[in-house]
Design a protein around this motif. Structure first.
Motif, mmCIF file in Angstrom:
data_model
loop_
_atom_site.group_PDB
_atom_site.id
_atom_site.type_symbol
_atom_site.label_atom_id
_atom_site.label_comp_id
_atom_site.label_asym_id
_atom_site.label_seq_id
_atom_site.Cartn_x
_atom_site.Cartn_y
_atom_site.Cartn_z
ATOM 1 N N LYS A 16 -5.838 -63.644 -17.671
ATOM 2 C CA LYS A 16 -6.501 -64.888 -18.360
ATOM 3 C C LYS A 16 -5.484 -65.383 -19.239
ATOM 4 O O LYS A 16 -5.070 -65.217 -19.592
ATOM 5 C CB LYS A 16 -7.032 -63.159 -19.247
ATOM 6 N N SER B 72 -7.797 -71.224 -21.161
ATOM 7 C CA SER B 72 -9.184 -71.689 -20.456
ATOM 8 C C SER B 72 -9.220 -71.143 -19.200
ATOM 9 O O SER B 72 -10.016 -71.847 -18.095
ATOM 10 C CB SER B 72 -8.794 -73.386 -20.555
ATOM 11 N N LYS B 73 -8.700 -70.129 -18.651
ATOM 12 C CA LYS B 73 -9.045 -69.458 -17.394
ATOM 13 C C LYS B 73 -9.414 -68.571 -17.329
ATOM 14 O O LYS B 73 -8.626 -67.744 -18.230
ATOM 15 C CB LYS B 73 -8.850 -70.333 -16.231
ATOM 16 N N ALA C 295 -18.683 -72.271 -19.183
ATOM 17 C CA ALA C 295 -17.748 -72.149 -18.168
ATOM 18 C C ALA C 295 -18.653 -71.874 -16.622
ATOM 19 O O ALA C 295 -19.911 -72.436 -16.613
ATOM 20 C CB ALA C 295 -18.314 -70.356 -17.919
ATOM 21 N N TYR D 68 -15.925 -70.458 -9.185
ATOM 22 C CA TYR D 68 -15.891 -70.840 -8.071
ATOM 23 C C TYR D 68 -14.716 -69.338 -7.619
ATOM 24 O O TYR D 68 -14.848 -68.233 -7.550
ATOM 25 C CB TYR D 68 -14.342 -71.370 -7.568
ATOM 26 N N LEU E 275 -12.979 -67.529 -9.532
ATOM 27 C CA LEU E 275 -12.416 -68.281 -10.738
ATOM 28 C C LEU E 275 -13.148 -68.913 -11.748
ATOM 29 O O LEU E 275 -14.061 -69.019 -11.785
ATOM 30 C CB LEU E 275 -11.412 -69.556 -10.353
ATOM 31 N N LYS F 36 -13.219 -70.941 -15.266
ATOM 32 C CA LYS F 36 -12.175 -71.934 -15.823
ATOM 33 C C LYS F 36 -13.568 -72.661 -17.345
ATOM 34 O O LYS F 36 -15.306 -72.589 -16.755
ATOM 35 C CB LYS F 36 -12.400 -73.715 -15.501
ATOM 36 N N TRP F 37 -13.193 -73.466 -17.649
ATOM 37 C CA TRP F 37 -13.788 -73.910 -19.315
ATOM 38 C C TRP F 37 -13.244 -74.627 -19.899
ATOM 39 O O TRP F 37 -11.796 -74.578 -19.656
ATOM 40 C CB TRP F 37 -14.389 -72.906 -20.311
ATOM 41 N N ASP F 38 -14.129 -76.134 -20.696
ATOM 42 C CA ASP F 38 -12.726 -76.782 -21.374
ATOM 43 C C ASP F 38 -13.337 -76.228 -22.958
ATOM 44 O O ASP F 38 -14.162 -76.059 -23.354
ATOM 45 C CB ASP F 38 -13.433 -78.328 -21.267
#
Length: 158
Positions: A79, A82-83, A125, A128, A142, A144-146
């Motif tokens: 954790k 951003s991921k 989010a 993948y 996986l 991911k987010w910004d």
């Protein structure tokens, strides 16, 4: 490992036991036949829809849902800010990977996780998948987010 340990086991629904074979028949043969080359993307968005129908409060609840749905044992392994990385394994997953090398997909589960994490953390989010075919057969998700890309920003643009 014996044949019994690697074969898909029956799933439980209440007091009823459902053979995993029926689930796999629909998932690996019927759905791809109906959806064709769009199978992966449609299943991803279907997973996101399922997450909206079954909103969960935290990552631990996602793991419980996976177990109840017969999708496998989900574990948060990393954790960051951003991921997130989840690993999922089960006898059924091992069997799917072994029986369908190179074509097994877990995009429905990825979409489900992406939508749950998006709801929980408030950032757009995406998830993948990476299928591990080695000795320990499992799927890695996986996410991911910004942090600049909030869910509120999305609703403002609609």
């Amino acid at each position: 490992m014996t044949k019994k340990e690697t074969s898909p086991q029956p799933e439980q629904y209440g007091d009823t036991t459902v053979p995993a074979f029926g689930y796999e028949l629909i998932r690996n043969q019927l759905i791809p036949e109906l959806l064709g080359k769009e199978t992966a993307s449609i299943l991803y968005w279907a997973g996101r829809k399922l997450a909206r129908l079954h909103p969960l409060e935290n990552e631990e609840k996602i793991a419980v849902f996976f177990e109840q749905a017969g999708w496998g044992n989900l574990e948060l392994t990393e954790k960051g800010k951003s991921k997130m990385v989840f690993e999922c394994h089960s006898a059924l997953i091992e069997s799917r990977i072994k029986d369908n090398p190179g074509s097994v997909q877990f995009t429905m589960e990825a979409g489900f996780i992406a939508e749950q994490i998006q709801k929980i953390h408030g950032f757009i989010a995406e998830a993948y998948t990476e299928v591990r075919t080695g000795r320990a057969k499992k799927v890695v998700f996986l996410v991911k987010w910004d942090a600049q890309d909030t869910v509120e920003d999305l609703s403002d643009s609609e």
